[in-house]
Motif scaffolding. Structure first.
Motif, PDB file in Angstrom:
ATOM      1  N   TYR A  16       0.828  -1.092  -0.160  1.00 32.75           N
ATOM      2  CA  TYR A  16       0.167   0.185  -0.045  1.00 32.75           C
ATOM      3  C   TYR A  16       0.979   1.335   0.228  1.00 32.75           C
ATOM      4  CZ  TYR A  16       0.794   0.634   5.240  1.00 32.75           C
ATOM      5  OH  TYR A  16       1.480   0.514   6.414  1.00 32.75           O
TER       6      TYR A  16
ATOM      7  N   ILE B  56      -5.169   5.790   2.183  1.00 31.28           N
ATOM      8  CA  ILE B  56      -4.177   4.550   1.752  1.00 31.28           C
ATOM      9  C   ILE B  56      -4.759   3.876   0.341  1.00 31.28           C
ATOM     10  CG2 ILE B  56      -3.931   2.256   2.410  1.00 31.28           C
ATOM     11  CD1 ILE B  56      -3.515   2.735   5.236  1.00 31.28           C
TER      12      ILE B  56
ATOM     13  N   MET C  45       0.708   5.333   1.312  1.00 30.27           N
ATOM     14  CA  MET C  45       0.019   6.132   2.210  1.00 30.27           C
ATOM     15  C   MET C  45       0.098   7.794   1.854  1.00 30.27           C
ATOM     16  SD  MET C  45      -0.288   6.310   6.300  1.00 30.27           S
ATOM     17  CE  MET C  45      -1.198   7.327   7.347  1.00 30.27           C
TER      18      MET C  45
END
Lengths: 184, 203
Positions: free
Chosen positions: A108, A116, A110
């Protein structure tokens, strides 16, 4: 863009920090540096670029074996400035050590506002050079994990949250705070 | 400085409460749930910032603050275990540390305050947390030492009787002593995407 490992000038600085930080705990074994109770053990393994577009990569030395043939590690990718505005990226990488293959298990990125975006699992591919080669070495070679300083890997901390690692790295190595930090 | 910080963050931060820790069952606290703490620490969009200090000198007219400069600030998710621990020891955190499960400090958010003592946690979920930091400071204290000598006073009364009083002679002097102040505070994040600004705070 200039790649570097520990031999570049920035790398030498990092090496000096490593030497200093490790000198108080004589054995260089990662298992001894990170207590058994640790859930994280972040090491700086690779860097690339020049200011203000430097990029650092950290990996968690506490490797996992979800399956007998797969070795798994977590990595954090910290851009000093990123074109797409991401604050940092977190990857969970799988390696087939004997076949020298890798895949992104999950990942992921951020953003500074806390948003996210996740990425799906990738296919198996041969281990790519540069940062993933370094990640492969630490995931698959216990000698590397047991001698991080000799392999130009620098202990950064055992923070539980990747975002705290990103903030600390910026704060200490780049002398900047996080992008979203504000003065009181 | 960097050396000290790196070592602290990597090694000693997790011994915040670790040494001399007794098993949790010794104090009849609920079991620490690592899974629950992990869930509470997953990424969110909220932030907490502030500037912690302790009063390092109290005078008649003014007081002196020592800020948490370059100190580790920890934020612990308020699990049922931690809530029970805090309810029991909030008035004596120093003693309570010895009964705290060391895993509590492992499952925490941790940042380094800047050289003015300001800090910011990012990526937090709404919920309740316990913020904790230790702030060392040096202050001047007055100590009284027995010199080993005595002073005698003779009091003569009107009937010519007398009373002799002997008392030790003390010497008073100022010395510098090192102390560590502990700052703790419950932090509540009510809504995702918000910033909780604690401002300057002590206990």
């Amino acid at each position: 863009m200039r790649h570097f490992n520990i031999r570049s000038s920035f790398g030498i600085t990092i090496a000096a920090i490593a030497t200093l930080s490790l000198s108080t705990s004589a054995p260089a074994a990662a298992e001894e540096i990170c207590p058994a109770s640790s859930t994280r053990c972040w090491y700086l393994i690779f860097g690339v670029g020049d200011a203000p577009k430097r990029r650092l990569y950290l990996a968690d030395f506490l490797v996992r074996k979800p399956e007998p043939s797969i070795t798994q590690i977590d990595m954090v990718d910290i851009p000093e400035q990123d074109g797409d505005g991401a604050d940092h990226y977190v990857y969970t990488m799988d390696f087939k050590c004997d076949q020298k293959q890798m895949r992104r298990n999950r990942a992921y990125r951020m953003f500074a506002n806390g948003k996210i975006e996740t990425q799906p699992m990738s296919d198996w591919v041969p281990v790519l050079p540069s940062v993933f080669q370094r990640a492969y070495e630490l995931a698959c070679d216990p000698k590397v994990r047991n001698n991080p300083s000799r392999n130009s890997m620098v202990l950064t901390g055992n923070m539980f949250r990747p975002i705290d690692v990103a903030d600390l790295t910026r704060q200490l190595l780049w002398k900047t705070n996080s992008k979203s930090s504000q003065r009181l | 400085m960097v050396k000290r910080v790196l070592i602290m963050m990597s090694l000693t931060s997790s011994i915040l409460f670790a040494p001399l820790t007794l098993p949790a069952y010794a104090s009849n606290l609920p079991a620490f749930d690592a899974q629950q703490a992990t869930e509470m620490l997953t990424s969110g969009g909220a932030s907490v910032r502030g500037r912690a200090y302790v009063i390092s000198k109290r005078g008649l007219l003014n007081q002196e603050k020592t800020y948490a400069k370059s100190r580790i600030i920890s934020l612990f998710p308020m699990t049922p275990y931690l809530q029970a621990w805090y309810d029991r020891y909030k008035n004596d955190i120093f003693a309570g540390r010895f009964e705290l499960n060391p895993a509590t400090s492992t499952y925490s958010a941790r940042v380094l305050a800047d050289d003015e003592g300001r800090f910011q946690f990012r990526g937090l979920k709404p919920g309740r947390y316990l913020l904790f930091t230790e702030i060392p400071f040096t202050t001047t204290v007055r100590i009284r030492q027995d010199t080993g000598r005595t002073r005698s006073t003779v009091q003569v009364f009107s009937d010519w009787s007398a009373e002799v009083t002997t008392e030790p002679i003390y010497r008073s002097r100022k010395v510098k002593r090192d102390f560590t102040g502990m700052v703790h505070r419950i932090v509540e994040i009510k809504q995702d995407g918000t910033t909780v600004d604690l401002g300057e705070f002590d206990n």
